[in-house]
Design a protein around this motif. Sequence first.
Motif, PDB file in Angstrom:
ATOM      1  N   SER A   1       1.045  -1.173  -0.079  1.00 29.77           N
ATOM      2  CA  SER A   1      -0.121  -0.063   0.042  1.00 29.77           C
ATOM      3  C   SER A   1       0.975   1.160   0.071  1.00 29.77           C
ATOM      4  N   ASP A   2       1.261   1.570  -1.153  1.00 35.59           N
ATOM      5  CA  ASP A   2       2.355   2.726  -1.344  1.00 35.59           C
ATOM      6  C   ASP A   2       2.164   3.428  -2.674  1.00 35.59           C
ATOM      7  N   MET A   3       1.733   4.547  -2.579  1.00 35.56           N
ATOM      8  CA  MET A   3       1.259   5.506  -3.817  1.00 35.56           C
ATOM      9  C   MET A   3       2.575   5.441  -4.701  1.00 35.56           C
ATOM     10  N   GLU A   4       3.767   5.789  -4.107  1.00 35.05           N
ATOM     11  CA  GLU A   4       4.882   5.672  -5.152  1.00 35.05           C
ATOM     12  C   GLU A   4       5.169   4.640  -5.845  1.00 35.05           C
ATOM     13  N   ARG A   5       4.894   3.376  -5.240  1.00 34.91           N
ATOM     14  CA  ARG A   5       4.963   2.302  -5.694  1.00 34.91           C
ATOM     15  C   ARG A   5       4.022   1.885  -7.059  1.00 34.91           C
ATOM     16  N   LEU A   6       2.795   2.354  -6.733  1.00 32.91           N
ATOM     17  CA  LEU A   6       1.686   2.347  -7.750  1.00 32.91           C
ATOM     18  C   LEU A   6       2.121   3.321  -8.835  1.00 32.91           C
ATOM     19  N   LEU A   7       2.750   4.361  -8.769  1.00 28.61           N
ATOM     20  CA  LEU A   7       2.859   5.321  -9.856  1.00 28.61           C
ATOM     21  C   LEU A   7       4.149   4.713 -10.521  1.00 28.61           C
ATOM     22  N   LYS A   8       5.074   3.988 -10.100  1.00 31.89           N
ATOM     23  CA  LYS A   8       6.239   3.302 -10.717  1.00 31.89           C
ATOM     24  C   LYS A   8       5.744   2.207 -11.725  1.00 31.89           C
ATOM     25  N   GLU A   9       5.072   1.405 -10.784  1.00 28.56           N
ATOM     26  CA  GLU A   9       4.260   0.168 -11.672  1.00 28.56           C
ATOM     27  C   GLU A   9       3.728   0.670 -12.887  1.00 28.56           C
ATOM     28  N   PHE A  10       2.816   1.789 -12.716  1.00 31.87           N
ATOM     29  CA  PHE A  10       1.969   2.308 -13.910  1.00 31.87           C
ATOM     30  C   PHE A  10       2.869   2.847 -14.993  1.00 31.87           C
ATOM     31  N   ASP A  11       4.014   3.348 -14.535  1.00 31.38           N
ATOM     32  CA  ASP A  11       5.022   3.950 -15.429  1.00 31.38           C
ATOM     33  C   ASP A  11       5.727   2.833 -16.162  1.00 31.38           C
ATOM     34  N   GLN A  12       6.152   1.647 -15.424  1.00 26.61           N
ATOM     35  CA  GLN A  12       6.728   0.658 -16.142  1.00 26.61           C
ATOM     36  C   GLN A  12       5.858  -0.107 -17.139  1.00 26.61           C
ATOM     37  N   ARG A  13       4.571  -0.361 -16.872  1.00 24.24           N
ATOM     38  CA  ARG A  13       3.642  -1.018 -17.465  1.00 24.24           C
ATOM     39  C   ARG A  13       2.898  -0.402 -18.749  1.00 24.24           C
ATOM     40  N   GLY A  14       3.461   0.997 -18.720  1.00 28.23           N
ATOM     41  CA  GLY A  14       2.937   2.018 -19.860  1.00 28.23           C
ATOM     42  C   GLY A  14       1.430   2.270 -19.502  1.00 28.23           C
ATOM     43  N   ILE A  15       0.935   2.359 -18.383  1.00 25.36           N
ATOM     44  CA  ILE A  15      -0.523   2.633 -17.979  1.00 25.36           C
ATOM     45  C   ILE A  15      -0.773   4.091 -17.975  1.00 25.36           C
ATOM     46  N   VAL A  16      -1.616   4.469 -18.740  1.00 23.49           N
ATOM     47  CA  VAL A  16      -1.849   6.058 -18.712  1.00 23.49           C
ATOM     48  C   VAL A  16      -3.403   6.094 -18.130  1.00 23.49           C
ATOM     49  N   VAL A  17      -3.425   6.899 -16.996  1.00 22.21           N
ATOM     50  CA  VAL A  17      -4.610   7.056 -16.279  1.00 22.21           C
ATOM     51  C   VAL A  17      -5.330   8.155 -16.988  1.00 22.21           C
ATOM     52  N   GLU A  18      -6.639   8.068 -17.500  1.00 18.09           N
ATOM     53  CA  GLU A  18      -7.217   9.119 -18.060  1.00 18.09           C
ATOM     54  C   GLU A  18      -8.175   9.672 -17.002  1.00 18.09           C
TER      55      GLU A  18
END
Length: 413
Positions: free
Chosen positions: A396-413
């Motif tokens: 439960s870590d927002m920084e880890r969530l952002l990092k995972e999204f970035d590594q996986r190419g997930i763009v939040v709209e």
Amino acid sequence: MKNVKYGKCTRCGKTHDAVPDLTICDCGGILDIEYDYDYIKTQLTKEKLADRRDMTMWRYRELLPIEESTENTPLRVGNSPLYEEPRLAKALGLGRLWVKDDGQNPTSSLKDRASAMAVAKAKEAGAQVIACSSTGNAASSLAGNAAAAGLKTYIFVPSRAPKGKVAQLMTFGATVISVEGSYEETFELSKQAIDKWGWYNRNAAINPYLSEGKKTVSLEIMEQLGWQVPDYVALSVGDGCTFAGVWKGLKDLYAIGFIDRLPRLISTQAEGCCPLNRAITDNKPWEPMEENTLADSIAVGVPRNADKALAAIRESNGIVVNVSDEEIMAAQKLLGRTCGVFGEPAGVTGTAGVKKLCDQGVLGKNDTVVSIVTGNGLKDVANAIKACGEPITIPSDMERLLKEFDQRGIVVE
């Protein structure tokens, strides 16, 4: 049964009285139930059907081989949704596409239709025990429908049967025999046991009433479409009983004047186990195959309803198409993400076939298609996860969530 004439052998043509425990012909051929369509026309109209409140498969009683006094089976079988899917149709390049989600039946597969019929006929025969062999869905559907009716079941499944289906069997109180071998070996053991103890036989290759239960899916489709016939009906094929049943239901409706033409059928099998499609393609008698596919429900190397299924393909001027396991898994994701329909591998194989035919240019923008999903994806979650991947797992870590999204190419709209 005033609406039924007899059972007729598909091999030698011999007729047999339509008794509740009817099985195969003396020559070994599978029987087909023949109806008195002139009588049925005097008993059933579209208007009469539309006024009925019974929204189960038993609403079509005039077209089913049951006594007038036979009660409906306890579980609500039938009336599964038929969704029109314009987004998927557009993606595939089809004119119109409907998806019949028969995984919405009580035990989550189309096989409930056959098992409900088996329970009804077993009751007519005065039987207390029903048995069958199955790759999984027929087994769980029989166990559930029989349990609800107070009947005991003995079920034979190959040891490769998915745990979800075995869990259903055990929960429904069946005596389950897991056979270390192929489906053919499982079938043979069940046959020997049924012969020894005289249990009511639910095996689709033996009991001609089962395809009569399965045909109700096509009766429903046509009623849900307002009796407007699509160009094609697509579904997966294993032992051939479901495929033959769909064709039988369509022919019934044509014979009583409820529809004015017949659609073409699309027979889809897995590349690793396609004895029926191969027989059509090679124009020769079918030969056994190994059962090399993750779609366990259609992994039938020795199809027991070959005669009826092959006849249905030929009579309907049908199309045969084989798909790889990778194409099956891709169809599972495609249906889920465009339609919200979760089908097991065998359940979505018909849709995989439709997609392949569209990619090949066989089907196109002028065609209308119904694809039948025969089983729910919760039957086999292991392969669903294999097809779609594991979830993102993080603390439960927002920084880890952002990092995972970035590594996986997930763009939040």
